[in-house]
Design an enzyme around this catalytic site. Structure first.
Site, mmCIF file in Angstrom:
data_model
loop_
_atom_site.group_PDB
_atom_site.id
_atom_site.type_symbol
_atom_site.label_atom_id
_atom_site.label_comp_id
_atom_site.label_asym_id
_atom_site.label_seq_id
_atom_site.Cartn_x
_atom_site.Cartn_y
_atom_site.Cartn_z
ATOM 1 N N HIS A 24 -20.571 4.267 -4.420
ATOM 2 C CA HIS A 24 -21.776 4.516 -5.210
ATOM 3 C C HIS A 24 -21.710 3.659 -6.465
ATOM 4 C CE1 HIS A 24 -22.894 8.730 -3.453
ATOM 5 N NE2 HIS A 24 -22.506 7.887 -2.507
ATOM 6 N N GLU A 32 -21.921 4.250 -9.626
ATOM 7 C CA GLU A 32 -21.076 4.738 -10.722
ATOM 8 C C GLU A 32 -19.600 4.507 -10.421
ATOM 9 O OE1 GLU A 32 -24.772 7.438 -10.634
ATOM 10 O OE2 GLU A 32 -23.490 6.422 -9.172
#
Length: 157
Positions: A54, A56
């Protein structure tokens, strides 16, 4: 335009770049320290066959590599969408000072990224979760925990 809005625009630009180049979903993230971008990431789940890639997590890994540390003290996270449960956990482990997000979890759900099942699972008892979870090998594993507890040269975090 505030400095925060400027940094958020960069995270949103990364989300667009990743999406347009088929890296994965439309998510981008930057990590800022002392007004400098020290980490960048866009969702790369489908292009790397990594469900943990992802935006992040990718940005945290990049920032930690660039800063030579496993914690992001005094850093700011700018992410194009409210972090999912996995990303929120990773962000908390990295210990930045603040998180800014653009889209929220409802916006993500509306385009097919619905994490509500995971939020529900986190509050459900182990016995009531959709994927069975069973304890196994605890006695042996506890020995390793005790060795860690007594290890004199460990790096605590």
């Amino acid at each position: 335009m505030t400095r925060e809005e400027k940094f958020m625009q960069e995270a949103i630009a990364l989300s667009r770049h990743g999406m347009e180049n088929n890296h994965g979903g439309p998510f981008g993230c930057i990590i800022v320290k002392d007004d400098e971008i020290v980490g960048r990431g866009n969702n790369q789940v489908t292009s790397t066959n990594d469900p943990t890639a992802h935006a992040e997590v990718v940005a945290i890994r990049d920032a930690c590599r660039n800063l030579g540390t496993f914690q992001l003290d005094d850093c700011e996270v700018y992410t194009s969408c409210e972090p999912c449960p996995m990303c929120l956990g990773a962000i908390y482990w990295a210990r930045p000072k603040i998180i800014y997000f653009a889209n929220n979890r409802e916006d993500a759900a509306a385009i097919g990224f619905d994490d509500s099942m995971i939020y529900d699972e986190m509050s459900a008892s182990i016995e009531n979760r959709k994927i069975p979870i069973r304890s196994l090998g605890r006695e042996e594993a506890l020995q390793v925990f005790m060795a860690w507890k007594n290890k004199e040269d460990k790096i605590e975090y």
